[in-house]
Write an enzyme that holds these catalytic residues in place. Structure first.
Site, PDB file in Angstrom:
ATOM      1  N   SER A 124       0.156  -3.659   1.932  1.00  0.00           N
ATOM      2  CA  SER A 124       0.470  -3.085   3.255  1.00  0.00           C
ATOM      3  C   SER A 124       1.891  -2.502   3.263  1.00  0.00           C
ATOM      4  O   SER A 124       2.710  -2.787   2.382  1.00  0.00           O
ATOM      5  CB  SER A 124       0.356  -4.169   4.329  1.00  0.00           C
ATOM      6  OG  SER A 124       1.421  -5.083   4.187  1.00  0.00           O
ATOM      7  N   SER A 154      -8.382  -9.015  -3.881  1.00  0.00           N
ATOM      8  CA  SER A 154      -8.250  -9.683  -2.573  1.00  0.00           C
ATOM      9  C   SER A 154      -9.375 -10.678  -2.323  1.00  0.00           C
ATOM     10  O   SER A 154     -10.509 -10.475  -2.768  1.00  0.00           O
ATOM     11  CB  SER A 154      -8.265  -8.644  -1.453  1.00  0.00           C
ATOM     12  OG  SER A 154      -7.301  -7.667  -1.684  1.00  0.00           O
ATOM     13  N   GLU A 170      -1.723   1.645  -9.327  1.00  0.00           N
ATOM     14  CA  GLU A 170      -2.498   1.873  -8.104  1.00  0.00           C
ATOM     15  C   GLU A 170      -1.618   2.513  -7.043  1.00  0.00           C
ATOM     16  O   GLU A 170      -2.012   3.417  -6.329  1.00  0.00           O
ATOM     17  CB  GLU A 170      -3.083   0.555  -7.569  1.00  0.00           C
ATOM     18  CG  GLU A 170      -3.803   0.758  -6.229  1.00  0.00           C
ATOM     19  CD  GLU A 170      -4.500  -0.489  -5.699  1.00  0.00           C
ATOM     20  OE1 GLU A 170      -4.309  -1.568  -6.289  1.00  0.00           O
ATOM     21  OE2 GLU A 170      -5.229  -0.373  -4.707  1.00  0.00           O
TER      22      GLU A 170
HETATM   23  C1  LIG Z   1     -10.271   0.017   3.163  1.00  0.00           C
HETATM   24  C2  LIG Z   1      -9.761  -1.066   2.291  1.00  0.00           C
HETATM   25  C3  LIG Z   1     -10.081  -1.070   0.942  1.00  0.00           C
HETATM   26  C4  LIG Z   1      -9.648  -2.088   0.121  1.00  0.00           C
HETATM   27  N1  LIG Z   1     -10.053  -2.111  -1.200  1.00  0.00           N
HETATM   28  C5  LIG Z   1      -9.726  -3.172  -1.971  1.00  0.00           C
HETATM   29  C6  LIG Z   1     -10.241  -3.276  -3.295  1.00  0.00           C
HETATM   30  O1  LIG Z   1     -10.977  -2.404  -3.787  1.00  0.00           O
HETATM   31  N2  LIG Z   1      -9.925  -4.382  -4.010  1.00  0.00           N
HETATM   32  C7  LIG Z   1      -9.111  -5.373  -3.529  1.00  0.00           C
HETATM   33  O2  LIG Z   1      -8.851  -6.314  -4.249  1.00  0.00           O
HETATM   34  N3  LIG Z   1      -8.623  -5.307  -2.267  1.00  0.00           N
HETATM   35  C8  LIG Z   1      -8.914  -4.237  -1.483  1.00  0.00           C
HETATM   36  N4  LIG Z   1      -8.440  -4.169  -0.192  1.00  0.00           N
HETATM   37  C9  LIG Z   1      -7.672  -5.299   0.335  1.00  0.00           C
HETATM   38  C10 LIG Z   1      -6.214  -4.985   0.583  1.00  0.00           C
HETATM   39  O3  LIG Z   1      -5.478  -4.911  -0.596  1.00  0.00           O
HETATM   40  C11 LIG Z   1      -5.691  -6.062   1.548  1.00  0.00           C
HETATM   41  O4  LIG Z   1      -6.366  -5.870   2.779  1.00  0.00           O
HETATM   42  C12 LIG Z   1      -4.205  -5.990   1.741  1.00  0.00           C
HETATM   43  O5  LIG Z   1      -3.548  -6.411   0.578  1.00  0.00           O
HETATM   44  C13 LIG Z   1      -3.736  -6.842   2.952  1.00  0.00           C
HETATM   45  O6  LIG Z   1      -4.206  -8.127   2.836  1.00  0.00           O
HETATM   46  P1  LIG Z   1      -4.999  -8.860   4.026  1.00  0.00           P
HETATM   47  O7  LIG Z   1      -6.113  -7.959   4.448  1.00  0.00           O
HETATM   48  O8  LIG Z   1      -5.345 -10.222   3.583  1.00  0.00           O
HETATM   49  O9  LIG Z   1      -3.982  -8.895   5.234  1.00  0.00           O
HETATM   50  P2  LIG Z   1      -2.776  -9.940   5.416  1.00  0.00           P
HETATM   51  O10 LIG Z   1      -2.124 -10.165   4.104  1.00  0.00           O
HETATM   52  O11 LIG Z   1      -3.298 -11.131   6.148  1.00  0.00           O
HETATM   53  O12 LIG Z   1      -1.785  -9.135   6.328  1.00  0.00           O
HETATM   54  C14 LIG Z   1      -1.932  -9.049   7.747  1.00  0.00           C
HETATM   55  C15 LIG Z   1      -0.683  -8.402   8.314  1.00  0.00           C
HETATM   56  O13 LIG Z   1       0.459  -9.219   8.049  1.00  0.00           O
HETATM   57  C16 LIG Z   1       1.464  -8.470   7.357  1.00  0.00           C
HETATM   58  N5  LIG Z   1       2.107  -9.329   6.349  1.00  0.00           N
HETATM   59  C17 LIG Z   1       1.498 -10.136   5.463  1.00  0.00           C
HETATM   60  N6  LIG Z   1       2.421 -10.745   4.687  1.00  0.00           N
HETATM   61  C18 LIG Z   1       3.622 -10.294   5.062  1.00  0.00           C
HETATM   62  C19 LIG Z   1       4.953 -10.514   4.613  1.00  0.00           C
HETATM   63  N7  LIG Z   1       5.213 -11.363   3.614  1.00  0.00           N
HETATM   64  N8  LIG Z   1       5.963  -9.871   5.247  1.00  0.00           N
HETATM   65  C20 LIG Z   1       5.720  -9.000   6.258  1.00  0.00           C
HETATM   66  N9  LIG Z   1       4.466  -8.752   6.736  1.00  0.00           N
HETATM   67  C21 LIG Z   1       3.437  -9.364   6.135  1.00  0.00           C
HETATM   68  C22 LIG Z   1       0.710  -7.347   6.674  1.00  0.00           C
HETATM   69  O14 LIG Z   1       1.550  -6.243   6.425  1.00  0.00           O
HETATM   70  C23 LIG Z   1      -0.379  -7.034   7.694  1.00  0.00           C
HETATM   71  O15 LIG Z   1       0.134  -6.181   8.686  1.00  0.00           O
HETATM   72  C24 LIG Z   1      -8.839  -3.136   0.649  1.00  0.00           C
HETATM   73  C25 LIG Z   1      -8.507  -3.129   2.002  1.00  0.00           C
HETATM   74  C26 LIG Z   1      -8.952  -2.127   2.826  1.00  0.00           C
HETATM   75  C27 LIG Z   1      -8.599  -2.161   4.281  1.00  0.00           C
END
Ligand SMILES: Cc1cc2nc3c(=O)[nH]c(=O)nc-3n(C[C@H](O)[C@H](O)[C@H](O)COP(=O)(O)OP(=O)(O)OC[C@H]3O[C@@H](n4cnc5c(N)ncnc54)[C@H](O)[C@@H]3O)c2cc1C
Length: 394
Positions: A379, A131, A246
């Site tokens: 998510s 990410s 994962e």
């Molecule tokens: C505690 C924690 C640990 C993590 N550890 C890691 C790690 O070790 N390595 C790593 O690489 N990442 C890690 N992550 C990142 C995680 O994979 C991302 O937070 C996740 O993929 C969501 O991306 P974002 O935060 O950019 O949210 P966004 O992608 O911006 O999403 C925001 C909201 O919009 C919704 N949304 C987005 N796109 C769509 C769609 N196409 N259709 C419907 N709804 C949608 C999502 O469901 C969410 O509710 C971690 C996250 C957390 C919170």
């Protein structure tokens, strides 16, 4: 839930129990009980990894020729259930359950020879750099730039939410090595040594009070081309393969069952199990865990023949994260205002004093930390989209 075991399986269960009784100290069990985060704390995870490595039990999923135990799905089920029941720490899944299968599948002989034994022994501790700010669900939009310079790539950009990057000595990273019309085609996967000059790790403290995740900055970081996993531009396939493990490569039911058993015991001790709302919650979550476990076992049994979880991984990830949240909500309901005790010092096993504090201090932090379960690893909305496309043909 009770599955009937054969005589051999019962003997294996006894062997696992005897091993746990002999090697899992009361201190490790208590530290695990007081862990509020998804990963066990670094120190206890490492300590348990070392003990398991001596026994040869760190990578039960791997093929035997690479260090796997050769257990069938029932034996794995027994092992994970017994470990959870005994409150064994989790060893970090990134090396053993994500990077390992990727190295086995995509790695060169030299990469396998170097990385696999170090994952098995716990000599290396891995983090996952997928990410980025603005690229989470839309992972293919990632921007961390990798420019080829002789035998190295030079990396600039940042990764975010990187779990345990502050402990890791290796990162499996997705980088942008080319600008292509289809963004997925310009992504490569690199193994990055975390002590490379130009890497800095900045903590992100979460709402649960824990330092579990980080932002990692790359400033002209040189990574040998020899550390690329798969071909240049093949990083998206590597990532998809890793994400299946994962999301669905483990035995989540045993952990869920352990958390649920703890809440149930507290409800009974405190006389809360007779409260109609609590009783309803207990019944619902209990039945859901049984159902989930059956689904997970069916998926695991398909893995025995060397497959990968496919879209079932999304179903399991979706349900496991919902159930973990339901259990932590039930814990709040059971503890009532006792759950409002807030302790910001970590680790909790060095802070809590007495049985009541041991029971109460993790409840609120765990509830808050578990909000992230339906976000990380993809998510819930994203998992539903995968399920709709891959399984329902929508
Ligand atoms: C505690 C924690 C640990 C993590 N550890 C890691 C790690 O070790 N390595 C790593 O690489 N990442 C890690 N992550 C990142 C995680 O994979 C991302 O937070 C996740 O993929 C969501 O991306 P974002 O935060 O950019 O949210 P966004 O992608 O911006 O999403 C925001 C909201 O919009 C919704 N949304 C987005 N796109 C769509 C769609 N196409 N259709 C419907 N709804 C949608 C999502 O469901 C969410 O509710 C971690 C996250 C957390 C919170």
């Amino acid at each position: 839930m009770n599955l009937t075991l054969s005589a051999e399986e019962s003997a294996f269960r006894d062997e696992v129990r005897a091993f746990l009784d002999a090697h899992l100290s009361p201190e490790l069990r208590r530290a695990q009980k007081l862990t509020t985060t998804v990963f066990s704390e670094f120190e206890i995870s490492r300590a348990w990894h070392k003990i398991l490595a001596e026994k040869g039990w760190t990578v039960p999923y791997w093929p035997v020729e690479h260090g796997g135990t050769g257990w069938d799905v029932t034996q794995r089920y027994i092992y994970f259930s017994e470990s959870a029941r005994a409150c064994a720490p989790f060893i970090s899944p990134i090396g053993i359950s994500m990077v390992g299968p990727v190295v086995i599948h995509y790695g060169t002989p030299a990469q396998r020879e170097y990385f696999l034994p170090r994952i098995i022994s716990g000599a290396d501790y891995w983090c996952q750099g997928f990410s980025e700010p603005g690229s989470g669900s839309d992972l293919a939009s990632l921007k961390l730039r990798a420019v080829r310079d002789g035998d190295d790539y030079v990396l600039n950009g940042s990764k975010i939410w990187t779990t345990h990057a502050h402990f890791a000595n290796w990162m499996i990273a997705l980088v942008r090595s080319a600008d292509t019309p289809k963004p997925q085609q310009g992504i490569s996967c690199l193994m990055v040594a975390m002590d490379s000059p130009g890497i800095s790790v900045r903590p992100i403290n979460t709402i649960g009070g824990d330092h579990e995740v980080n932002q990692v900055f790359f400033d002209d970081v040189r990574v040998p081309v020899a550390n690329r996993m798969g071909a240049e531009g093949e990083g998206w396939s590597v990532a998809k393969y890793l994400l299946e493990f994962e999301r669905g490569g483990g035995m989540a039911a045993s952990g869920l069952r352990r958390s649920f058993a703890g809440v149930l015991a507290r409800a009974r001790e405190g006389g809360r199990a007779d409260d109609p709302d609590v009783a309803l919650g207990i019944a619902e979550v209990g039945v859901d865990i049984d159902t989930f476990e059956m689904m997970e076992l069916r998926t695991m049994s398909s893995l025995t023949s060397g497959g990968n979880p496919g879209a079932m991984a999304s179903v399991l990830k979706l349900r496991a994260s919902q159930l973990q949240q339901a259990i932590s909500e039930l814990a709040l309901q059971v503890e009532g205002e006792g759950a409002l005790r807030w302790e910001k010092r970590r680790p909790l096993h060095e802070v809590a004093q007495g049985a009541e504090e041991d029971a109460l201090l993790p409840v609120m932090s765990r509830y808050l930390n578990n909000r992230a379960n339906t976000i990380f690893g993809g998510s819930s909305e994203v998992q539903r989209t995968v399920i709709a496309k891959a399984m329902l043909g929508l």
